[in-house]
Design a protein around this motif. Sequence first.
Motif, PDB file in Angstrom:
ATOM      1  N   VAL A 284      -0.805 -12.288   3.151  1.00 48.98           N
ATOM      2  CA  VAL A 284       0.136 -12.053   2.061  1.00 48.98           C
ATOM      3  C   VAL A 284      -0.141 -13.037   0.927  1.00 48.98           C
ATOM      4  CG1 VAL A 284       2.564 -11.897   1.401  1.00 48.98           C
ATOM      5  CG2 VAL A 284       1.860 -11.292   3.723  1.00 48.98           C
ATOM      6  N   VAL A 288       3.581 -13.766  -3.708  1.00 49.44           N
ATOM      7  CA  VAL A 288       4.455 -12.780  -3.066  1.00 49.44           C
ATOM      8  C   VAL A 288       5.389 -13.479  -2.086  1.00 49.44           C
ATOM      9  CG1 VAL A 288       4.524 -10.796  -1.494  1.00 49.44           C
ATOM     10  CG2 VAL A 288       2.837 -10.879  -3.349  1.00 49.44           C
ATOM     11  N   LYS A 289       4.832 -14.380  -1.296  1.00 52.44           N
ATOM     12  CA  LYS A 289       5.652 -15.110  -0.323  1.00 52.44           C
ATOM     13  C   LYS A 289       6.700 -15.974  -1.006  1.00 52.44           C
ATOM     14  CE  LYS A 289       1.857 -16.528   1.818  1.00 52.44           C
ATOM     15  NZ  LYS A 289       0.934 -17.191   2.772  1.00 52.44           N
ATOM     16  N   ARG A 317       7.945  -6.211  -8.591  1.00 52.91           N
ATOM     17  CA  ARG A 317       6.719  -5.690  -7.958  1.00 52.91           C
ATOM     18  C   ARG A 317       6.314  -6.530  -6.755  1.00 52.91           C
ATOM     19  NH1 ARG A 317       5.344  -5.269 -13.428  1.00 52.91           N
ATOM     20  NH2 ARG A 317       4.006  -7.123 -13.342  1.00 52.91           N
ATOM     21  N   ARG A 318       6.475  -7.852  -6.862  1.00 56.88           N
ATOM     22  CA  ARG A 318       6.103  -8.719  -5.744  1.00 56.88           C
ATOM     23  C   ARG A 318       7.021  -8.508  -4.539  1.00 56.88           C
ATOM     24  NH1 ARG A 318       2.396  -8.641  -8.476  1.00 56.88           N
ATOM     25  NH2 ARG A 318       1.150 -10.376  -9.308  1.00 56.88           N
ATOM     26  N   LYS A 320       8.496  -5.714  -3.728  1.00 56.60           N
ATOM     27  CA  LYS A 320       8.092  -4.448  -3.112  1.00 56.60           C
ATOM     28  C   LYS A 320       6.820  -4.640  -2.295  1.00 56.60           C
ATOM     29  CE  LYS A 320      10.182  -1.400  -6.583  1.00 56.60           C
ATOM     30  NZ  LYS A 320       9.933  -0.386  -7.643  1.00 56.60           N
ATOM     31  N   LYS A 321       5.919  -5.464  -2.800  1.00 55.20           N
ATOM     32  CA  LYS A 321       4.676  -5.715  -2.083  1.00 55.20           C
ATOM     33  C   LYS A 321       4.947  -6.470  -0.790  1.00 55.20           C
ATOM     34  CE  LYS A 321      -0.057  -7.302  -2.819  1.00 55.20           C
ATOM     35  NZ  LYS A 321      -1.033  -7.816  -3.813  1.00 55.20           N
ATOM     36  N   ALA A 322       5.884  -7.424  -0.840  1.00 57.35           N
ATOM     37  CA  ALA A 322       6.246  -8.174   0.368  1.00 57.35           C
ATOM     38  C   ALA A 322       6.802  -7.235   1.429  1.00 57.35           C
ATOM     39  CB  ALA A 322       7.269  -9.255   0.024  1.00 57.35           C
ATOM     40  N   GLU A 323       7.590  -6.256   0.989  1.00 54.89           N
ATOM     41  CA  GLU A 323       8.162  -5.289   1.923  1.00 54.89           C
ATOM     42  C   GLU A 323       7.072  -4.416   2.532  1.00 54.89           C
ATOM     43  OE1 GLU A 323      11.595  -1.758   1.951  1.00 54.89           O
ATOM     44  OE2 GLU A 323      11.192  -2.922   0.137  1.00 54.89           O
ATOM     45  N   ARG A 324       6.107  -3.998   1.695  1.00 54.10           N
ATOM     46  CA  ARG A 324       5.008  -3.164   2.198  1.00 54.10           C
ATOM     47  C   ARG A 324       4.150  -3.907   3.206  1.00 54.10           C
ATOM     48  NH1 ARG A 324       4.168  -2.015  -3.275  1.00 54.10           N
ATOM     49  NH2 ARG A 324       2.214  -3.215  -3.217  1.00 54.10           N
ATOM     50  N   LEU A 325       3.965  -5.201   2.971  1.00 58.09           N
ATOM     51  CA  LEU A 325       3.119  -5.998   3.858  1.00 58.09           C
ATOM     52  C   LEU A 325       3.867  -6.498   5.086  1.00 58.09           C
ATOM     53  CD1 LEU A 325       1.159  -8.097   1.188  1.00 58.09           C
ATOM     54  CD2 LEU A 325       0.326  -6.151   2.515  1.00 58.09           C
ATOM     55  N   TYR A 327       6.216  -8.815   5.164  1.00 56.11           N
ATOM     56  CA  TYR A 327       6.432 -10.264   5.139  1.00 56.11           C
ATOM     57  C   TYR A 327       7.892 -10.590   5.434  1.00 56.11           C
ATOM     58  CZ  TYR A 327       6.919 -15.019   3.438  1.00 56.11           C
ATOM     59  OH  TYR A 327       7.197 -16.356   3.345  1.00 56.11           O
TER      60      TYR A 327
END
Length: 362
Positions: A284, A288-289, A317-318, A320-325, A327
């Motif tokens: 991650v 984002v973290k 956006r970050r 949403k990316k954390a949720e997709r990954l 984290y």
Amino acid sequence: MHNPVRAIQQEALKGESLPIKIGALSVKKANQWVEESLTRPDPRFYCNGLIVENENIVLFAVSNAGKSIFATQLAEEIAAQEPVLYIDCELSDKQFQLRYTDQGIRHIFPENFLRAEIDPEDLDGSDMDKAILASVEEAAKFGIRKIFIDNITFIARDSEKASAASEFMKRLVKLKKTLGLTIIVLAHTPKVHGYQVMSQYSLAGSAQLINFFDSAIAIGLSAENKNYRYVKQVKYRAGEKHYDAANVQVYEIVKENGRTYFDFIKSSTEAQQIGETVGDTLEVPEDVKQIADLHAMGKTLRAIAEELNVSLGLVQRRLKKAERLGYKPVSNVSDVSAVSDTESSEETNTPQQQEIWDTPTD
């Protein structure tokens, strides 16, 4: 009609090595830059590659992580080879003495290790940042090319403001280039909640501040042991990045034979040092973290954007990316206090009042 650029070009032809000046720009062919640079020695590396000659370097950590202890250790190692000036705006001479003596045993520094303090009464109304920069320039006249400044918070108290921090760093960069200096500046992180990944986004102040540094070294707190610290390179330009998240260097802060220092323990991963399971978060991105962690602590998206000096859209956006990954933010560790301008007042305790190796101060 007179063409000033063409005139400068014609003048430059008289000397093959002279650059063409266009405004503030010095222009040469790319091959010429390389050929001329080959005639000069490559920069030297110090302290196992952490310090690169002729760079502006920032060393940062949270309060009480021991960054001044580690910086003094780096300065001492360099001083074994050449003169070093350590400008100490944090400790008094007595506090420094207590840190490097124990039960009558005194630590002996190299003769090339020079320490300096500034008496505010000697400033004659000058700003602290201007006085420091003028002193650095004066020190270069004595052949001192390695300078530690501890720390930027004390010197530029408005370092949280982009304009103040930028002006100070612009002048520092100019000194580095014109005088051939290697400058290591100590700085703080904002308030850290628990054990978190250290990145260039962790540096306190304006988000643009990191851009003025060639390299950045972070000291993180270890969840493995309260006396452990890990060291990580978060930005570099020359050489190789030896100490990234997959290879942080773990130290224990100890005091023996009158010396307080970072004693190397082992190499590790940052995930292990902050209490994350292996493979849980290394993939991650660090920004984002950080944003996901701040949001998990109850901060609004707008507050996060303001704190990190980024757009609201980027924060969204970050997340949403954390949720997709997948984290999972770490939010179950107690807060670590932020740095204040009175941080050095914590260090007035004598060794009998506070074991320095238990809760080392910066």
